[in-house]
Scaffold this motif. Sequence first.
Motif, PDB file in Angstrom:
ATOM      1  N   CYS A  36       0.852  -1.185   0.000  1.00  0.00           N
ATOM      2  CA  CYS A  36       0.000   0.000   0.000  1.00  0.00           C
ATOM      3  C   CYS A  36       0.886   1.233   0.000  1.00  0.00           C
ATOM      4  O   CYS A  36       2.100   1.157   0.199  1.00  0.00           O
TER       5      CYS A  36
ATOM      6  N   ALA B 296      -6.044   3.455   8.950  1.00  0.00           N
ATOM      7  CA  ALA B 296      -6.185   2.342   8.022  1.00  0.00           C
ATOM      8  C   ALA B 296      -5.127   1.276   8.250  1.00  0.00           C
ATOM      9  O   ALA B 296      -3.946   1.580   8.464  1.00  0.00           O
TER      10      ALA B 296
ATOM     11  N   PRO C 279      -8.472  -4.299   3.810  1.00  0.00           N
ATOM     12  CA  PRO C 279      -8.170  -3.007   4.431  1.00  0.00           C
ATOM     13  C   PRO C 279      -9.390  -2.518   5.215  1.00  0.00           C
ATOM     14  O   PRO C 279     -10.540  -2.752   4.828  1.00  0.00           O
TER      15      PRO C 279
ATOM     16  N   GLY D  79     -12.095  -1.794   2.534  1.00  0.00           N
ATOM     17  CA  GLY D  79     -11.250  -1.282   1.465  1.00  0.00           C
ATOM     18  C   GLY D  79     -11.545  -1.736   0.056  1.00  0.00           C
ATOM     19  O   GLY D  79     -10.789  -1.422  -0.857  1.00  0.00           O
TER      20      GLY D  79
ATOM     21  N   GLU E  61     -14.040   6.841   8.367  1.00  0.00           N
ATOM     22  CA  GLU E  61     -12.662   6.387   8.281  1.00  0.00           C
ATOM     23  C   GLU E  61     -11.763   7.421   8.941  1.00  0.00           C
ATOM     24  O   GLU E  61     -12.187   8.550   9.228  1.00  0.00           O
TER      25      GLU E  61
END
Length: 666
Positions: free
Chosen positions: A28, A330, A322, A309, A452
Amino acid sequence: MNVVVRAATQALRRLSFTFAADGSHAACLASAADGGWYAESWQLPASGPAVPTPLALPGNRSENLRSELVALPDGSVLVCRHDGERHELVKLTAAPPGTEPATLETPLAALRRPGLRLLPLPADAPADPGAPVAVALGSDTRPATTVWLVHGDGREPRQVAEIPGLHGGGVWLDRTGALLALDRVADGIVRTVVLDLRSGAITPLLEIGERSNDRLALFDPDSRFAMVRSDAPGSDRLGWGVLGGGEPLRFPERLHVAGMFLRPVALRSAADGVRVAIQIDHGAGSSLALWRPTLGRLDPLPVPPGRLGAVAHWSETTLRMPYSAPDHPAALAGLDVDALLAHGPAAPASGPAPLPLQLAPLRSGLPGPWRDTVLPWQPGGTHTPLTAPPGWRLDGSTQPGDGGRWHPAHSLELAGPAGPLEAVVYGGEAWLSSPHLVLALHGGPADAWRLEFDPTLQRMAAEGLAVVAPNQRGSTGYGVAHAMAIRGSWGGPDLDDVLHLLDGIAGQRAALGLEPPALFGVSYGAFLALLAAAHAPTEHVARCAVVAPFLSGARLLAEAAAPVRALTTRLGGGELIADARGPRDVLQLAHRLSAPLLVVHGDRDEVVPVSQSRSLRHELLRIGRTEGADFRYVEAAGSGHEVLAEDGAAVLHELLAAFLRTGRPG
């Protein structure tokens, strides 16, 4: 900031997760508190927690937010860096401990096309040192799509096909990397076709209706089980079937829930047949369910509220996805699906306690009979963090450096002028009576606030600010009508919503003897915040802070780059609104901006040119406003449109939070 410090700093933001085909690693883009993006490689053991390793670049360099990653089975990461029509491919590998630099960067190739994206090869593709590691798809203006095999040893990519039309998607139909399903766009219709990488030949795969859009979403090469998405049944739906099995595809009602987007993210064969993990997105949050087609069941899985995710890998023991929540940066969640299934959703509970302004917490967002189910960590009217159920684990989520806790947030429904509006709210149940309150407006406009982690809003909460972040009309995640309400009407229905919220919140706070809310917005949200500050009564806005604002759709069309102009035109941003409020042009309304104002803009903004903010500054000076007293203008050197997520972001977070609390622009 030097590389050693950055590499040792834990990530607060993570984006663009990708899984190696064999599930052994993930990758990521990650960022610490200061901004500065770098690649991370995650080791995913068969049992135990996932472990991230930073791959910070030598020379104090940062990855671009638009960089595309492919996780490779050996733990290295293939990176595609986009610079206009030039795309640089490099491989990043962690150096042995104690070695400098800590990340080995190996240039592989450079390709030129208007657009380029990468797909990993499947798990059983050849793994010798000279074998390809990914497929590159290059889009052209002709239109055509060029396909290359990318090697990890530095040799030139090998072109294997050039096919007419634009192609997206990408689902492997075998385990060796020979047959790739792609979504072809032609004559306004999307259909899945099959590319044979050995011959370069294209053959049709899905043609369900005469003019239907048909896409392959997931496929299992062993059982030939497929999840598809099509509007052939009359609306966009998920369906399933066995390709080549002689039976028609089925589109069950349980996989069609109005107002929610169901996304199959992973599948696995089990004793009771194929199982499919379905992510369900609605509004600010997302949930998870298990689809078992042979049983015709869609069972909700009790995952904590937040945002999943949209990508996953399902190994023999663990489904990994995710996950982020307002108080959980995250990271990668590990799910034991059977344990979660056994836990099951909680029994329906009584409704939440009444809240100020007749607000009510949103429910789980699950479809059908579970819509009103209150999950174990969603007791009515309570937002105390609770323990996740057996079968849920979150690996690598960063904790605050001071040993405390991140500030939680929850979602509420607020009454809007045309119906309820969801908002993400920081400040607990007493947010309305907080000494300082911020109404935060998202960018886009085709975007939304999510449940989030957001470093900017976290910094505001740490400063003692309550934050209300609404998803007014024009926001995504609430159906087509909500999203399209501002098509050709920028600053129309969405401004009505914002002014309605300002009026209600300011009135309630005035009755409590508190100052009115402050306004904060980024990009399109900054444009909307400036319009609201100009149109609202003076006593409704305490102060206004905007980041990367534009002044009107027409002015953006006149100054922005071609891709932004195309998007603005497609969304009707240049169309004029004829009503009593007059033109939605901040420059023409500058004389009505009476609240203390802070304007922040990156001087290398590639989306909203910095000239937009410079023009506003010049106009404020022209009409007699004093810089440093009435307003403050901050131009971030070297920063682009994502100025709040780039190097030096922590300083800007501090500046914004302090200004929104005190109103002092100097």
